[in-house]
Design an enzyme around this catalytic site. Structure first.
Site, PDB file in Angstrom:
ATOM      1  N   PRO A   1       0.837  -1.205   0.000  1.00 28.39           N
ATOM      2  CA  PRO A   1       0.000   0.000   0.000  1.00 28.39           C
ATOM      3  C   PRO A   1       0.869   1.251   0.000  1.00 28.39           C
ATOM      4  CG  PRO A   1      -0.649  -1.541   1.740  1.00 28.39           C
ATOM      5  CD  PRO A   1       0.661  -2.009   1.219  1.00 28.39           C
TER       6      PRO A   1
ATOM      7  N   CYS B   1       0.440   5.459   0.036  1.00 31.71           N
ATOM      8  CA  CYS B   1      -0.417   6.642   0.091  1.00 31.71           C
ATOM      9  C   CYS B   1      -0.111   7.562  -1.083  1.00 31.71           C
ATOM     10  CB  CYS B   1      -0.215   7.383   1.401  1.00 31.71           C
ATOM     11  SG  CYS B   1      -0.882   6.508   2.836  1.00 31.71           S
TER      12      CYS B   1
ATOM     13  N   ALA C   1      -3.603   2.988   2.155  1.00 32.32           N
ATOM     14  CA  ALA C   1      -4.332   3.134   3.410  1.00 32.32           C
ATOM     15  C   ALA C   1      -5.581   3.972   3.172  1.00 32.32           C
ATOM     16  CB  ALA C   1      -3.437   3.794   4.464  1.00 32.32           C
TER      17      ALA C   1
ATOM     18  N   GLN D   1      -6.044  -1.722   2.028  1.00 28.01           N
ATOM     19  CA  GLN D   1      -5.618  -1.557   3.416  1.00 28.01           C
ATOM     20  C   GLN D   1      -6.585  -0.602   4.108  1.00 28.01           C
ATOM     21  OE1 GLN D   1      -2.129   0.948   4.619  1.00 28.01           O
ATOM     22  NE2 GLN D   1      -1.227  -1.038   5.174  1.00 28.01           N
TER      23      GLN D   1
ATOM     24  N   TYR E   1       0.018   4.505  13.471  1.00 24.81           N
ATOM     25  CA  TYR E   1      -1.380   4.871  13.357  1.00 24.81           C
ATOM     26  C   TYR E   1      -2.182   4.235  14.498  1.00 24.81           C
ATOM     27  CZ  TYR E   1       0.251   6.804   8.990  1.00 24.81           C
ATOM     28  OH  TYR E   1       0.946   7.534   8.059  1.00 24.81           O
TER      29      TYR E   1
ATOM     30  N   LEU F   1      13.092  -1.652   0.910  1.00 26.26           N
ATOM     31  CA  LEU F   1      14.318  -1.616   0.129  1.00 26.26           C
ATOM     32  C   LEU F   1      14.638  -2.965  -0.516  1.00 26.26           C
ATOM     33  CD1 LEU F   1      16.611   0.709   2.271  1.00 26.26           C
ATOM     34  CD2 LEU F   1      15.074   1.299   0.385  1.00 26.26           C
TER      35      LEU F   1
ATOM     36  N   GLY G   1       7.291  -1.258  -3.025  1.00 24.52           N
ATOM     37  CA  GLY G   1       6.664   0.036  -3.155  1.00 24.52           C
ATOM     38  C   GLY G   1       7.426   0.910  -4.113  1.00 24.52           C
ATOM     39  N   ARG G   2       8.523   1.506  -3.638  1.00 23.59           N
ATOM     40  CA  ARG G   2       9.278   2.443  -4.461  1.00 23.59           C
ATOM     41  C   ARG G   2       9.778   1.812  -5.759  1.00 23.59           C
ATOM     42  NH1 ARG G   2       9.965   3.896   0.794  1.00 23.59           N
ATOM     43  NH2 ARG G   2       9.976   6.131   1.301  1.00 23.59           N
TER      44      ARG G   2
END
Length: 371
Positions: free
Chosen positions: A25, A27, A61, A103, A186, A305, A327-328
């Site tokens: 996920p 944002c 999220a 999510q 969170y 990573l 992700g990245r």
């Protein structure tokens, strides 16, 4: 034909994922109308990764209530208009052969902040600018943010109901997988960690008490969705701070959550305490995932990573994790799974037909034809 652990299918309850390369996920802070309704950006962002060969695409999220948003430009799933908009996105993800997940989140004391980009201010958004009063386990602010209000019994019950209602909408929108966000500082993480939970009632003190809200959410969500729907939980396995949340507590609570109906655990780290040193390096969170997997005897994914096919393959093939989340690297290359298969010598049968001319090596019957 060459095989690789990374491209072996994985079944969880009623869903079989075509591989172990999953979209974490991420944002996007991209809801210009501030109504929580996803739009074209989300369709293209998530759809490109489904077309790129991912096994599971998890949407960012998404708040279970308006006050659960990190910022006012977050996605949500607290009403039917949002669910209807997600349906279009899920339909496209499915058309590309990937499973779709979402999510569900509540930001707690880290809510009502200026978005990470697109604004020239930081920290808590004041009510006159569109912000709202935040809530948490106790009235202790995240450093640099305004103080939250401690949730009372009625507020806690409302959070549990909101997660369950959002989960029902998610399944109604066609999502195959639901993930509960209990990481990154969170709300659910705020209850889990003794550094942010100073309560003296049944939701504070002992590990059992601090885990009570998460386990209640797991039970409520499990009851709200079909038995065939996998339920994931994302944990931060450590606060990176003395006396805080750590991997041993994570493993214990993961075991309890599994007994309550969770199926899979997405292991990340940090986010609840500022000013800590996070040991960033390639695959730095993989040992945390491996530890939770071994101690709790649960299935886990690793994230953080992970940037090469060989690295991802080693994580899965060695048994450190059952899947990897990217992700990245997927933002840099939404078609990373297709490229990873090539690098590992694996032939896939789910290349988009529009992209077949780009396969490696060039098929002999196409090599001399016009592009």
């Amino acid at each position: 034909m060459t095989t690789a652990a990374l491209f072996e299918p994985l079944s969880v309850r009623g869903v079989t994922f075509r591989n172990r390369l999953w979209v974490a996920p991420m944002c996007q802070y991209a809801i210009a109308k501030k109504d929580g309704v996803p739009g074209d950006w989300h369709l293209v962002h998530l759809g490109s990764m489904a077309a790129g060969g991912a096994g599971l695409v998890i949407a960012e999220a998404s708040a279970v209530s308006p006050e659960g948003r990190i910022s006012d430009v977050d996605t949500g799933l607290w009403n039917d208009a949002q669910a209807e908009a997600w349906t279009r996105i899920v339909r496209f993800i499915h058309s590309q052969g990937a499973a779709a997940g979402i999510q569900l989140a509540h930001a707690g004391r880290k809510a009502s902040v200026w978005p990470a980009w697109g604004a020239d201010r930081h920290g808590t958004m004041a009510e006159e600018d569109g912000g709202w009063q935040t809530v948490s386990a106790t009235a202790v602010p995240f450093p640099g943010y305004d103080a939250p209000v401690a949730l009372d019994a009625a507020g806690i019950d409302a959070v549990i109901r909101d997660f369950a209602a959002a989960a029902r909408r998610a399944v109604g929108a066609g999502f195959d997988v639901v993930e509960i966000h209990a990481a990154h500082g969170y709300l659910l993480h705020q209850f889990l960690s003794p550094l942010s939970n100073h309560r003296t009632d049944e939701f504070g003190g002992s590990l059992e008490n601090r885990a009570r809200l998460l386990l209640s959410v797991v039970e409520a969500v499990r009851s709200a969705i079909a038995d065939t729907v996998p339920l994931l939980v994302r944990f931060s396995a450590t606060d990176y701070a003395p006396g805080g949340w750590d991997e041993r507590q994570t493993a214990t609570v993961a075991g309890w959550a599994a007994a309550a109906g969770a199926d899979f655990f997405d292991i990340s780290s940090g986010g609840n305490v500022s000013g800590v040193r996070i040991p960033l390096s390639p695959g730095y969170q993989v040992p945390l995932a491996a530890s939770v997997k071994a101690e709790a005897d649960v299935r886990v994914s690793a994230v953080g990573l992970i940037t090469t096919a060989a690295q991802a393959e080693l994580i899965v093939a060695s048994g450190q994790a059952d899947a990897v989340m990217l992700g990245r690297e997927l933002m840099r290359d939404p078609h990373f799974p297709l490229r990873a298969a090539h690098e590992l010598g694996v032939t896939l049968d789910y290349w988009p037909p529009q992209y077949l001319r780009a396969q490696w090596p060039e098929p002999e019957d196409r090599a001399t034809s016009a592009a």
